[in-house]
Enzyme design. Structure first.
Site, short mmCIF file in Angstrom:
data_model
loop_
_atom_site.label_atom_id
_atom_site.label_comp_id
_atom_site.label_asym_id
_atom_site.label_seq_id
_atom_site.Cartn_x
_atom_site.Cartn_y
_atom_site.Cartn_z
N ASP A 29 0.79 -1.24 0.00
CA ASP A 29 0.00 0.00 0.00
C ASP A 29 0.82 1.29 0.00
OD1 ASP A 29 -1.99 -1.87 0.22
OD2 ASP A 29 -2.52 -1.39 2.28
N LYS A 60 -6.31 -5.01 -3.27
CA LYS A 60 -6.87 -5.73 -2.12
C LYS A 60 -7.95 -4.88 -1.47
CE LYS A 60 -3.30 -4.50 1.34
NZ LYS A 60 -4.16 -3.78 2.30
N CYS A 111 -2.04 -2.97 7.71
CA CYS A 111 -2.01 -3.88 6.57
C CYS A 111 -0.76 -4.75 6.51
CB CYS A 111 -2.17 -3.08 5.28
SG CYS A 111 -3.81 -2.31 5.14
#
Length: 231
Positions: free
Chosen positions: A25, A134, A167
């Site tokens: 990310d 995701k 995450c």
């Protein structure tokens, strides 16, 4: 060819060509002023060194034959993938909560195709890399990650990215339950929240779920001299 990475709580040996570097990310949302985390009140002022360290780690990993996997967290423009009120994600996602509090941001945070969703300019996937969307914190949830790794015989995962305590840790934990060996490069990650959150996440990882190292040590482990020592 095997190499040994100095790490906490102990060194770990792995074959780079049967391992993956995972970049979690590294989007404008999480690493750039004006992105979602910044707008939600989180400090992103110290992400620039992390971006540089990820660049270094990616270059070394690619040269050593490691698979590079890039994740982008977010949802479709209508936020169907985010889940409605029947989903805990609807209630806990700070991006969704921020948009509800500030309606003028609706459609701008973590929506596929938006500036917020894009990877930062400094980090550009190359041919042969894999880019995966995701919809939740874990990179294993509703993605082909497990299938991609197993089909290539990959068992060792080296993690970088944002946020360490959300995450990154979620994906590493899920990998642990699926019998993957997870390593975090601590100076190539950044937390969402105060500094103690970073320390707590790294403590959890090195104590219960994986290993912790740093970019310089990782690059040294991938150098030709390190392979020669193992051989």
């Amino acid at each position: 060819m095997m190499t040994t990475l100095t790490a906490r709580p102990e060194a770990i040996t792995f074959d780079p060509q049967q391992s993956a570097l995972i970049v979690v990310d590294m989007q404008n949302a999480y690493a750039t002023p004006g992105g979602y985390l910044d707008l939600a009140g989180f400090d992103v002022s110290t992400t620039r060194p992390v971006i540089a360290n990820i660049q270094t780690a990616v270059t070394a990993a690619r040269a050593a034959g490691m698979l590079i996997i890039w994740f982008q967290n977010g949802w479709d423009e209508q936020y169907v993938e985010a889940g409605g009120p029947g989903s805990p994600n609807f209630h806990k996602s700070n991006a969704l909560k921020t948009m509800r509090k500030q309606p003028q941001l609706q459609g701008k945070l973590l929506a596929k195709g938006s500036w917020d969703y894009q990877l930062v300019d400094e980090l550009v996937p190359q041919p042969g890399d894999i880019v995966l969307p995701k919809p939740r914190y874990s990179g294993f949830f509703n993605t082909p990650l497990d299938s991609i790794l197993r089909s290539r015989g990959i068992r060792h995962l080296v993690f970088t990215g944002i946020a360490t305590n959300v995450c990154v840790e979620s994906t590493l934990r899920d990998g642990f339950f699926l019998e993957y060996f997870g390593v975090v490069l601590e100076d190539a990650t950044h937390q969402a929240g105060p500094e103690f959150v970073q320390k707590a996440a790294l403590f959890n990882i090195e104590t219960f779920f994986g290993w912790v190292s740093d970019v310089e040590t990782f690059c040294d482990a991938l150098s030709p001299t390190s392979f020669a020592r193992i051989a």
